[in-house]
Write a protein that holds these residues in place. Structure first.
Motif: not given
Lengths: 397, 397
Positions: A323, A358, A360
């Motif tokens: 992430i 990911r 974010e």
């Protein structure tokens, strides 16, 4: 030769406690039987250590009913209302203090600006009474403060607890902030540079709670980063690990304060964008012009996003995170372009990982640094609970 | 509930052995008293575990005389002539096998080319008799082979022991190389991608023996990397950590096989340099033209070195290593420019670390990968000596 035995056993005990505490945190409620399975410790060790952690006030039992047969089971979770932590964010122009419980829930907060104040002593004089108020308040609630975390512009020297040579932060070079605060308040103090503190905020309280490999990027007046690898913040040889703002994006570009040319920071930070735009001197004005569809501003934004995508691709290939979290003062302005950024970056990384990565936004907005300062103390509590909670070890940090 | 106790104790025991073995390796001869100080284990534990390691044949005592008073002291060091390791390097066009002792000293080696052979099964048929010869030779010397290490083009999946999607390496996708070799020879097999294996060669046998943070870069047909952080090779979330050839150097540059544009590999690898030069098709020809002072070739070299310096600066700022090691087929051609490269990179990094960073050439030349394959097995031996040396654990890796 018997003298070292207690230290050795103490170390094993604390390491085992730490393993247990991390499992309880990760699972947000777990039984002793599950702990035995997950930690590979004996059931006797788990029973003894969890008992001691309960006595220390760090965890407690709670009953949960199994939906299948309605039988009660006892699980363990954190006692979040026994101790408090103070997080201090000192930036170049402002400060923020937060008082939280162990779960990072903010109980009290205060912020202000420090524009025009350059001496660290004067800034500490300004915030010391506010810190004292928080300590007094926590103590009136019967929840002692277990430590102060400080987020501050880096680079810093963790061993000596001093700042090294932070750019644009006059007066702070070699200032012994850790020992100054420790003497003043008699509490344990931990410092970290702001980008890494922000990464820790995600690691413990945000998106990285169950993630072993992550990259946090903060974009604002500068661009910084924090890398979590195998669950731990990486320091590097000189505390410079994750200086992501200083990857070369523009060959033979502008000279950067770090010594390199064409660093991402020279074009991707707020000053970098404004320099490229060269029309106004506030980032609000720039995005206002973009929203008015001013062609020059739109082109500058396009270039900025293209640089950001290049940088994220480079950083994915270097750090291989599960992430990437984006935060900092600039982030709110970029949030509306995130779908495009995500899809462009995914087009540029190895095809077999496209669906895994990911990207974010940061969880805690403008309080990310202060929350990271709290996380710094919390992480220490999980790593060395006996040192943090028993007074006879107060001085060996 | 007593069933897990032995596993738990076995784990502690093996971890403690590993700590001892690493200290003995790092110090190349150390006394039990020094081990007690360095490991914080009790003297009883150190005595028992070193005794067991001596019985396993892994270490031995030797006498050293203190220069001051001429008294003999007993130290411990590795028994390098009890076991052997086989390192296998399989590249896209060739193979190299080395048989070494525990210190990585080459006892036997063989290499050859695989041009025109694309099926992994055929390549293994080619090298299997050579591996068997080495095993037979080692056994005739009374020094059993403790494992096979394999260095191979990545990316690979360590869990399944298979290759993932190696570019330009047809037939190898998803090939179960680990289990195939294990079945064939009844030995433990460990695989790693070539750049990382090379990094391990430095970590254990080369420049990184006492270094906690280092970066190895291999430049050849591609550009790869291996990052050692806190003494360990970093894997990342998808085994892609340290894909240093895929940092973006040329904005909107050539499309790379990885999906990104303008990767360092597209301009800095052998094919990248030849593409830029666009006159000949061998790297020898290119450097010949440079040495003839052909202006176009000289300009291409200048651009290549400038890219290399940009890349190294970026990678210093991302990984903060104590040492950057450069290797691979291209490196010998670049070696004569190293003084300039070093000084240019040092001009571009933070001033307070300029004197600390080392940039060095790889220690093992064209055998770097094979040596890395050996290091992979040696590292495993240091991490899990009981598993590696006792037959009853043969199957739980």
């Amino acid at each position: 030769m018997t003298i070292e035995k207690p230290i050795y056993l103490q170390k094993i005990k604390q390491d085992n406690m730490s393993v247990i505490l991390q499992q309880i945190w990760e699972h947000e409620g777990i039984s002793r039987v599950e702990l035995v399975t997950l930690t590979k410790l004996t059931s006797g060790t788990v029973t003894n250590l969890t008992q001691e952690l309960i006595q220390l006030g760090l965890i407690r039992e709670f009953a949960t009913s199994s939906s299948a047969i309605g039988r009660k089971r006892v699980k363990l979770k954190y006692n979040t209302d026994q101790f408090m932590i103070i997080g201090i964010d000192i930036s170049r122009t402002s400060y923020e203090l937060i008082l939280t419980d162990l779960a990072g829930q903010v109980i009290n907060s205060v912020e202000g600006n420090t524009i025009g104040i350059h001496q660290p002593e004067k800034i500490l004089d300004l915030i010391a009474p506010l810190i004292q108020n928080m300590i007094t308040y926590a103590s009136s609630k019967g929840m002692p403060v277990i430590g102060l975390g400080v987020s501050i512009p880096g680079p810093i020297d963790r061993k000596s607890g001093q700042l090294l040579t932070p750019p644009n932060f006059p007066g702070w070079e070699n200032f012994p902030i850790t020992s100054t605060l420790e003497k003043r308040f008699g509490l344990r103090v931990f410092i970290e540079d702001d980008a890494r503190a922000s990464a820790l905020a995600e690691r413990w309280y945000g998106l990285g709670r169950n993630v072993q490999n992550s990259l946090f990027i903060t974009m604002g007046m500068g661009i910084g980063g924090g890398v979590i690898s195998r669950g731990e913040l990486v320091e590097g040889a000189n505390g410079l690990y994750g200086q992501v703002g200083h990857i070369t994006l523009i060959p033979n570009g502008l000279l950067c304060a770090c010594g390199n040319r064409g660093c991402w920071e020279t074009v991707g930070s707020i000053p970098g964008i404004l320099r490229r735009w060269s029309v106004g001197d506030s980032i609000d004005d720039f995005f206002h012009a973009v929203h008015q569809e001013d062609p020059h501003a739109v082109q500058c934004l396009k270039d900025t996003l293209s640089d950001l995508e290049s940088a994220l691709t480079t950083l994915f290939n270097t750090y291989d995170p599960e992430i990437i979290v984006l935060g900092g003062r600039l982030y709110p302005y970029l949030a509306m372009y995130m779908d495009d950024i995500r899809s462009h970056v995914k087009d540029r990384i190895y095809s077999f990982v496209r669906d895994r990565l990911r990207i974010e936004n940061a969880t805690f907005g403008s309080s990310q640094n202060a929350k990271g300062a709290v996380a710094l103390v919390f992480e220490r509590l999980l790593t060395a609970p006996l040192q943090m909670l028993t007074t006879d070890n107060a001085k060996e940090k």
